[in-house]
Motif scaffolding. Structure first.
Motif, PDB file in Angstrom:
ATOM      1  N   VAL A 102       0.869  -1.174   0.000  1.00 27.42           N
ATOM      2  CA  VAL A 102       0.000   0.000   0.000  1.00 27.42           C
ATOM      3  C   VAL A 102       0.902   1.218   0.000  1.00 27.42           C
ATOM      4  N   GLU A 103       0.698   2.123  -0.970  1.00 32.22           N
ATOM      5  CA  GLU A 103       1.470   3.357  -1.038  1.00 32.22           C
ATOM      6  C   GLU A 103       0.508   4.532  -1.047  1.00 32.22           C
ATOM      7  N   VAL A 104       0.773   5.514  -0.195  1.00 29.68           N
ATOM      8  CA  VAL A 104      -0.058   6.721  -0.135  1.00 29.68           C
ATOM      9  C   VAL A 104       0.864   7.918  -0.316  1.00 29.68           C
ATOM     10  N   TRP A 105       0.582   8.735  -1.332  1.00 28.84           N
ATOM     11  CA  TRP A 105       1.379   9.922  -1.618  1.00 28.84           C
ATOM     12  C   TRP A 105       0.563  11.161  -1.308  1.00 28.84           C
ATOM     13  N   ASP A 106       1.202  12.114  -0.659  1.00 26.84           N
ATOM     14  CA  ASP A 106       0.586  13.428  -0.491  1.00 26.84           C
ATOM     15  C   ASP A 106       1.669  14.492  -0.643  1.00 26.84           C
ATOM     16  N   GLU A 107       1.271  15.742  -0.706  1.00 30.52           N
ATOM     17  CA  GLU A 107       2.227  16.826  -0.917  1.00 30.52           C
ATOM     18  C   GLU A 107       2.740  17.427   0.384  1.00 30.52           C
ATOM     19  N   ASN A 108       2.437  16.816   1.512  1.00 27.37           N
ATOM     20  CA  ASN A 108       2.932  17.287   2.794  1.00 27.37           C
ATOM     21  C   ASN A 108       4.379  16.816   2.937  1.00 27.37           C
ATOM     22  N   PHE A 109       5.301  17.734   3.185  1.00 25.11           N
ATOM     23  CA  PHE A 109       6.724  17.395   3.273  1.00 25.11           C
ATOM     24  C   PHE A 109       7.118  16.813   4.626  1.00 25.11           C
ATOM     25  N   ARG A 110       6.290  16.998   5.649  1.00 20.78           N
ATOM     26  CA  ARG A 110       6.642  16.517   6.989  1.00 20.78           C
ATOM     27  C   ARG A 110       6.659  14.991   7.029  1.00 20.78           C
ATOM     28  N   PRO A 111       7.710  14.406   7.606  1.00 17.95           N
ATOM     29  CA  PRO A 111       7.744  12.943   7.717  1.00 17.95           C
ATOM     30  C   PRO A 111       6.648  12.447   8.654  1.00 17.95           C
ATOM     31  N   PRO A 112       6.167  11.229   8.444  1.00 24.53           N
ATOM     32  CA  PRO A 112       5.164  10.676   9.351  1.00 24.53           C
ATOM     33  C   PRO A 112       5.788  10.431  10.716  1.00 24.53           C
ATOM     34  N   GLU A 113       5.066  10.778  11.766  1.00 26.86           N
ATOM     35  CA  GLU A 113       5.574  10.612  13.130  1.00 26.86           C
ATOM     36  C   GLU A 113       4.532   9.904  13.984  1.00 26.86           C
ATOM     37  N   PRO A 114       4.808   8.661  14.387  1.00 23.49           N
ATOM     38  CA  PRO A 114       3.877   7.985  15.300  1.00 23.49           C
ATOM     39  C   PRO A 114       3.794   8.764  16.612  1.00 23.49           C
ATOM     40  N   ASN A 115       2.617   8.825  17.198  1.00 25.80           N
ATOM     41  CA  ASN A 115       2.473   9.478  18.492  1.00 25.80           C
ATOM     42  C   ASN A 115       1.498   8.699  19.355  1.00 25.80           C
ATOM     43  N   GLN A 116       1.457   9.052  20.605  1.00 26.09           N
ATOM     44  CA  GLN A 116       0.568   8.394  21.546  1.00 26.09           C
ATOM     45  C   GLN A 116      -0.710   9.216  21.674  1.00 26.09           C
ATOM     46  N   ALA A 117      -1.790   8.737  21.132  1.00 26.12           N
ATOM     47  CA  ALA A 117      -3.070   9.440  21.232  1.00 26.12           C
ATOM     48  C   ALA A 117      -3.710   9.127  22.578  1.00 26.12           C
ATOM     49  N   GLY A 118      -4.301  10.152  23.174  1.00 28.73           N
ATOM     50  CA  GLY A 118      -5.026   9.959  24.423  1.00 28.73           C
ATOM     51  C   GLY A 118      -6.382   9.317  24.165  1.00 28.73           C
ATOM     52  N   LEU A 119      -7.028   8.860  25.200  1.00 33.51           N
ATOM     53  CA  LEU A 119      -8.328   8.194  25.066  1.00 33.51           C
ATOM     54  C   LEU A 119      -9.374   9.079  24.410  1.00 33.51           C
ATOM     55  N   ASP A 120      -9.324  10.387  24.648  1.00 28.90           N
ATOM     56  CA  ASP A 120     -10.321  11.298  24.102  1.00 28.90           C
ATOM     57  C   ASP A 120      -9.882  11.981  22.812  1.00 28.90           C
ATOM     58  N   ASP A 121      -8.663  11.716  22.342  1.00 27.41           N
ATOM     59  CA  ASP A 121      -8.176  12.343  21.115  1.00 27.41           C
ATOM     60  C   ASP A 121      -8.936  11.823  19.905  1.00 27.41           C
ATOM     61  N   GLU A 122      -9.206  12.719  18.960  1.00 27.24           N
ATOM     62  CA  GLU A 122      -9.938  12.341  17.751  1.00 27.24           C
ATOM     63  C   GLU A 122      -9.018  11.968  16.605  1.00 27.24           C
TER      64      GLU A 122
END
Length: 85
Positions: A31-51
């Motif tokens: 699966v490859e997804v291309w977009d024009e956003n230059f920022r690298p993908p960064e995994p983060n810890q989402a809180g229980l209430d984060d959307e």
């Protein structure tokens, strides 16, 4: 949208354009997804209430491996993931 009904970037205005490509050898799916956003993908810890903030956590949980590259034209990034079928 342009006259051709396809969404495009317009200097920070309008709708973002994202491309998706799926490839398979009948054992593995790429699966490859291309977009024009230059920022690298960064995994983060989402809180229980984060959307938001769970996308890469799901990718890591469901795939054999994933990564990202810059496209040859230098615009944006391509995030890829390998899934065993």
């Amino acid at each position: 949208m342009d006259e051709d009904q396809c969404p495009h970037y317009t200097d920070g205005q309008g709708m973002a354009c994202v491309h998706l490509r799926l490839s398979t050898d009948r054992r593995t799916v790429l699966v490859e997804v291309w977009d024009e956003n230059f920022r690298p993908p960064e995994p983060n810890q989402a809180g229980l209430d984060d959307e938001s903030g769970r996308g890469l956590m799901l990718v890591e949980a469901l795939t054999e491996r994933w990564g990202w590259d810059r496209p040859a034209n230098g615009r944006g990034k391509i995030v890829w993931a390998l899934l065993e079928s």
